[in-house]
Design a protein around this motif. Structure first.
Motif, PDB file in Angstrom:
ATOM      1  N   LYS A  86       0.817  -1.211   0.000  1.00 31.56           N
ATOM      2  CA  LYS A  86       0.000   0.000   0.000  1.00 31.56           C
ATOM      3  C   LYS A  86       0.853   1.264   0.000  1.00 31.56           C
ATOM      4  O   LYS A  86       0.516   2.254  -0.645  1.00 31.56           O
ATOM      5  CB  LYS A  86      -0.928   0.008   1.218  1.00 31.56           C
ATOM      6  N   ILE A  87       1.958   1.243   0.762  1.00 32.96           N
ATOM      7  CA  ILE A  87       2.810   2.427   0.855  1.00 32.96           C
ATOM      8  C   ILE A  87       3.381   2.784  -0.508  1.00 32.96           C
ATOM      9  O   ILE A  87       3.443   3.957  -0.899  1.00 32.96           O
ATOM     10  CB  ILE A  87       3.949   2.190   1.870  1.00 32.96           C
ATOM     11  N   SER A  88       3.780   1.765  -1.267  1.00 29.93           N
ATOM     12  CA  SER A  88       4.319   2.014  -2.607  1.00 29.93           C
ATOM     13  C   SER A  88       3.266   2.645  -3.513  1.00 29.93           C
ATOM     14  O   SER A  88       3.558   3.569  -4.286  1.00 29.93           O
ATOM     15  CB  SER A  88       4.828   0.707  -3.219  1.00 29.93           C
ATOM     16  N   TRP A  89       2.040   2.162  -3.398  1.00 28.77           N
ATOM     17  CA  TRP A  89       0.959   2.723  -4.210  1.00 28.77           C
ATOM     18  C   TRP A  89       0.603   4.142  -3.775  1.00 28.77           C
ATOM     19  O   TRP A  89       0.301   4.995  -4.614  1.00 28.77           O
ATOM     20  CB  TRP A  89      -0.276   1.825  -4.129  1.00 28.77           C
ATOM     21  N   VAL A  90       0.638   4.379  -2.474  1.00 27.59           N
ATOM     22  CA  VAL A  90       0.357   5.740  -1.985  1.00 27.59           C
ATOM     23  C   VAL A  90       1.396   6.723  -2.502  1.00 27.59           C
ATOM     24  O   VAL A  90       1.059   7.825  -2.964  1.00 27.59           O
ATOM     25  CB  VAL A  90       0.318   5.754  -0.436  1.00 27.59           C
ATOM     26  N   ILE A  91       2.670   6.323  -2.461  1.00 27.11           N
ATOM     27  CA  ILE A  91       3.742   7.190  -2.968  1.00 27.11           C
ATOM     28  C   ILE A  91       3.578   7.419  -4.464  1.00 27.11           C
ATOM     29  O   ILE A  91       3.744   8.552  -4.962  1.00 27.11           O
ATOM     30  CB  ILE A  91       5.118   6.561  -2.658  1.00 27.11           C
ATOM     31  N   PHE A  92       3.239   6.351  -5.193  1.00 25.08           N
ATOM     32  CA  PHE A  92       3.065   6.482  -6.642  1.00 25.08           C
ATOM     33  C   PHE A  92       1.912   7.424  -6.989  1.00 25.08           C
ATOM     34  O   PHE A  92       2.066   8.331  -7.814  1.00 25.08           O
ATOM     35  CB  PHE A  92       2.816   5.105  -7.260  1.00 25.08           C
ATOM     36  N   VAL A  93       0.761   7.220  -6.356  1.00 29.58           N
ATOM     37  CA  VAL A  93      -0.408   8.061  -6.649  1.00 29.58           C
ATOM     38  C   VAL A  93      -0.143   9.503  -6.252  1.00 29.58           C
ATOM     39  O   VAL A  93      -0.494  10.446  -6.990  1.00 29.58           O
ATOM     40  CB  VAL A  93      -1.657   7.508  -5.923  1.00 29.58           C
TER      41      VAL A  93
END
Length: 308
Positions: free
Chosen positions: A19-26
């Motif tokens: 989730k953290i990777s997706w939050v950073i990406f978005v």
């Protein structure tokens, strides 16, 4: 330097979470899209005018700053409001309290884990934000002050979430009340000032040559992060002082020292409130506090039975 055990545990969970990777990406994708749109508008206007308006670069900085602030408001309460209540629901809070850690260390560890996400998002967005330094207009010191303000606001908002998370057993209840409290701080504080101004106007309606003055009620806005944030951004962008403009709607505050140093005073007050919220939160989960209350109740019962 030894890390807080709760903070260390949360970091390990973040490392394993996708989730953290997706939050950073978005998060960075949104910032990049905004920057590209403004750049496109600059190039489009250059084709017709033959000149580039560098004020648009300041606009990029302002828009990115507000996006970061908005993301902070949305993300931090969701993380902190379920920090302690989530431990209760998983029945792991008693295990934490049975360790050598003190209750305030548990609260601080949860707060640190939330702040780490804010710092991570801020740092990863630096390559996008630093594009404005190519054209100038914003100094490195301005960006540093912005980061400090974002951290202070994250601490303030995060401790509100931890306070409700410690006071209520359900994460849903704590989350709803946290967002409700933030809504009151953001909107309610302004409505209090506005209502006071309307009442003062009504009281002085029949008097001539009188200036409506709500006195110190305006200082309620010192706890409003939005007022402080918009005031800092307006000063950095070289526009009119947003804080002075807002305050002057309710009287004459041109020579007011608190309004002049609003950002520093507001940050200090919010940090002081954060310390108070941490103190209350750790008292809520302190098992010794419950033991003391239980002992007092048992003593009262014994005293009442002895009297009868």
């Amino acid at each position: 330097m030894r890390l807080n055990p709760v903070f260390e545990k949360e970091l390990r969970m973040f490392e394993r979470s996708v989730k953290i990777s997706w939050v950073i990406f978005v998060y960075n994708f949104i910032l990049a899209c905004v920057a590209l749109i403004i750049f496109y508008e600059m190039l489009n206007s250059y084709q017709y005018t033959g000149s580039i308006e560098y004020e648009n670069m300041i606009q990029i900085y302002i828009v990115m700053a507000y996006i970061q602030f908005a993301m902070l408001i949305l993300i931090i309460p969701g993380l902190t409001a379920g920090a302690i209540s989530g431990e209760r629901e998983r029945q792991t809070l008693d295990i934490l309290l049975s360790t050598q850690m003190k209750p305030w260390q548990i609260i601080i560890g949860k707060l640190q884990s939330s702040l780490s996400i804010v710092l991570l998002l801020t740092i990863t967005s630096m390559p996008i934000v630093s594009v404005i330094f190519i054209f100038g207009g914003i100094k490195l010191i301005d960006l540093s002050i912005l980061i400090i303000l974002l951290v202070v606001e994250a601490v303030f908002i995060g401790t509100i979430g931890l306070l409700f998370s410690s006071a209520f057993k359900k994460s849903t209840t704590a989350t709803v009340l946290t967002y409700a409290a933030l809504l009151f701080i953001f909107l309610g504080s302004y409505l209090i000032v506005q209502s006071s101004y309307i009442i003062s106007q009504a009281q002085n309606a029949g008097l001539e040559n009188t200036t409506v003055d709500i006195k110190g009620v305006i200082y309620v806005l010192l706890i409003n992060p939005m007022i402080t944030f918009s005031g800092l951004i307006s000063r950095q962008a070289g526009n009119t002082d947003e804080i002075l403009t807002i305050c002057n709607k309710f009287g004459d505050y041109n020579d007011d020292l608190i309004v002049k140093y609003w950002v520093i005073i507001s940050m200090s007050i919010q940090l002081a409130l954060s310390v108070l919220f941490v103190f209350i939160a750790q008292a809520k989960i302190n098992p010794l506090r419950e033991c003391k209350l239980f002992k007092k109740r048992s003593r009262n019962k014994k005293a009442s039975s002895a009297n009868t």
